[in-house]
Design a protein around this motif. Structure first.
Motif, PDB file in Angstrom:
ATOM      1  N   ASP A  50      -2.116  -0.301   9.871  1.00  0.00           N
ATOM      2  CA  ASP A  50      -2.792   0.452   8.957  1.00  0.00           C
ATOM      3  C   ASP A  50      -2.449   1.731   8.866  1.00  0.00           C
ATOM      4  O   ASP A  50      -3.063   2.695   8.227  1.00  0.00           O
ATOM      5  CB  ASP A  50      -4.304   0.294   9.058  1.00  0.00           C
ATOM      6  CG  ASP A  50      -4.845  -1.033   8.886  1.00  0.00           C
ATOM      7  OD1 ASP A  50      -4.213  -1.999   7.879  1.00  0.00           O
ATOM      8  OD2 ASP A  50      -5.901  -1.621   9.428  1.00  0.00           O
ATOM      9  N   ASP A  99      -7.600   1.645   4.660  1.00  0.00           N
ATOM     10  CA  ASP A  99      -8.644   0.882   5.400  1.00  0.00           C
ATOM     11  C   ASP A  99      -8.233  -0.576   5.353  1.00  0.00           C
ATOM     12  O   ASP A  99      -7.433  -1.017   4.213  1.00  0.00           O
ATOM     13  CB  ASP A  99      -9.886   0.872   4.126  1.00  0.00           C
ATOM     14  CG  ASP A  99     -11.175  -0.067   4.218  1.00  0.00           C
ATOM     15  OD1 ASP A  99     -10.991  -1.001   4.128  1.00  0.00           O
ATOM     16  OD2 ASP A  99     -11.991   0.461   4.896  1.00  0.00           O
ATOM     17  N   PRO A 100      -8.375  -1.263   6.422  1.00  0.00           N
ATOM     18  CA  PRO A 100      -8.045  -2.865   6.659  1.00  0.00           C
ATOM     19  C   PRO A 100      -8.278  -3.699   5.616  1.00  0.00           C
ATOM     20  O   PRO A 100      -7.617  -4.791   5.215  1.00  0.00           O
ATOM     21  CB  PRO A 100      -8.164  -3.078   8.026  1.00  0.00           C
ATOM     22  CG  PRO A 100      -9.387  -2.148   8.308  1.00  0.00           C
ATOM     23  CD  PRO A 100      -9.163  -1.047   7.731  1.00  0.00           C
ATOM     24  N   HIS A 101      -9.627  -3.457   5.002  1.00  0.00           N
ATOM     25  CA  HIS A 101     -10.073  -4.468   4.074  1.00  0.00           C
ATOM     26  C   HIS A 101      -9.743  -4.128   2.611  1.00  0.00           C
ATOM     27  O   HIS A 101      -9.281  -4.962   1.956  1.00  0.00           O
ATOM     28  CB  HIS A 101     -11.589  -4.530   4.287  1.00  0.00           C
ATOM     29  CG  HIS A 101     -12.058  -4.757   5.692  1.00  0.00           C
ATOM     30  ND1 HIS A 101     -11.668  -5.950   6.105  1.00  0.00           N
ATOM     31  CD2 HIS A 101     -12.595  -4.193   6.518  1.00  0.00           C
ATOM     32  CE1 HIS A 101     -12.269  -6.110   7.634  1.00  0.00           C
ATOM     33  NE2 HIS A 101     -12.680  -4.776   7.716  1.00  0.00           N
ATOM     34  N   SER A 102      -9.832  -2.782   2.119  1.00  0.00           N
ATOM     35  CA  SER A 102      -9.639  -2.448   0.690  1.00  0.00           C
ATOM     36  C   SER A 102      -8.321  -2.140   0.473  1.00  0.00           C
ATOM     37  O   SER A 102      -7.658  -2.121  -0.644  1.00  0.00           O
ATOM     38  CB  SER A 102     -10.479  -1.392   0.384  1.00  0.00           C
ATOM     39  OG  SER A 102     -10.126  -0.093   0.870  1.00  0.00           O
ATOM     40  N   GLY A 103      -7.404  -1.590   1.517  1.00  0.00           N
ATOM     41  CA  GLY A 103      -5.961  -0.973   1.325  1.00  0.00           C
ATOM     42  C   GLY A 103      -6.071   0.306   0.753  1.00  0.00           C
ATOM     43  O   GLY A 103      -4.876   0.581   0.569  1.00  0.00           O
ATOM     44  N   ARG A 163       0.815  -1.080  -0.017  1.00  0.00           N
ATOM     45  CA  ARG A 163      -0.332  -0.001  -0.067  1.00  0.00           C
ATOM     46  C   ARG A 163       1.132   1.292   0.157  1.00  0.00           C
ATOM     47  O   ARG A 163       0.672   2.195  -0.756  1.00  0.00           O
ATOM     48  CB  ARG A 163      -0.985  -0.097   1.223  1.00  0.00           C
ATOM     49  CG  ARG A 163      -1.927  -1.311   1.514  1.00  0.00           C
ATOM     50  CD  ARG A 163      -2.481  -1.151   2.440  1.00  0.00           C
ATOM     51  NE  ARG A 163      -1.433  -1.628   3.531  1.00  0.00           N
ATOM     52  CZ  ARG A 163      -1.801  -1.656   4.813  1.00  0.00           C
ATOM     53  NH1 ARG A 163      -3.241  -1.506   5.420  1.00  0.00           N
ATOM     54  NH2 ARG A 163      -0.899  -1.544   5.710  1.00  0.00           N
ATOM     55  N   SER A 201     -10.227   5.827  -0.643  1.00  0.00           N
ATOM     56  CA  SER A 201     -11.608   5.473  -0.745  1.00  0.00           C
ATOM     57  C   SER A 201     -12.511   6.435  -1.015  1.00  0.00           C
ATOM     58  O   SER A 201     -11.936   7.537  -0.913  1.00  0.00           O
ATOM     59  CB  SER A 201     -11.653   4.900   0.812  1.00  0.00           C
ATOM     60  OG  SER A 201     -11.845   5.888   1.681  1.00  0.00           O
TER      61      SER A 201
END
Length: 159
Positions: free
Chosen positions: A86, A117-121, A18, A42
């Motif tokens: 993150d 974001d921990p899910h989308s990066g 990231r 995001s």
């Protein structure tokens, strides 16, 4: 590190993909890339710098559109990057020209705090830190003289 321009910089080759993606994006940024901000941020990302505080991709895009409209040859060089979980912190230099400030190249040094974001990066928080007084206002003809006087008056090393 080699002085050759092809030598990789640590931020671009950072082990956190990231961080490396953000460093590459900003170092290679050109106006056509502004349509790709969604690959980095995001949809509801927050962005703050000394002049702006906005939320959302379109508002972030407007900041960069304004940068390209007002400055000649703006470019970023990411010099260091650290990451934990993150969160990441980048240091950078920003190079540009502006006839309003000085006819020669201007270099601003600063740092950016990023939260992913921990899910989308994707980046959910982008906060820039840089000294507007030293890096920008001091370059203005009248205000610069006042800033230099204030700096001398406030200096602990003043004789």
């Amino acid at each position: 590190m080699s002085s050759a321009s092809s030598a990789p910089r640590l931020p671009r080759a950072h082990p956190d993909v990231r961080v490396a993606r953000v460093a590459r994006f900003f170092e290679d940024l050109v106006p056509a890339d502004l349509d790709r901000l969604g690959e980095i941020y995001s949809a509801d990302a927050a962005f703050k710098d000394p002049f702006n505080e906005v939320r959302g991709l379109e508002a972030i895009r407007r900041i960069f559109v304004h940068m390209y409209a007002e400055l000649d040859g703006p470019r970023f060089v990411v010099t260091q990057a650290v990451a934990e979980g993150d969160m990441a912190f980048l240091t950078w230099t920003f190079h540009f020209r502006s006839p309003r400030l000085q006819p020669q190249d201007v270099v601003v040094r600063g740092a950016t705090q990023l939260a992913f974001d921990p899910h989308s990066g994707l980046v959910v928080l982008h906060r820039d830190y840089w000294d507007t007084g030293e890096e920008l206002y001091a370059r203005l003809p009248l205000l610069g003289a006042v800033m230099r006087w204030l700096r001398r008056r406030g200096s602990a090393t003043q004789a």
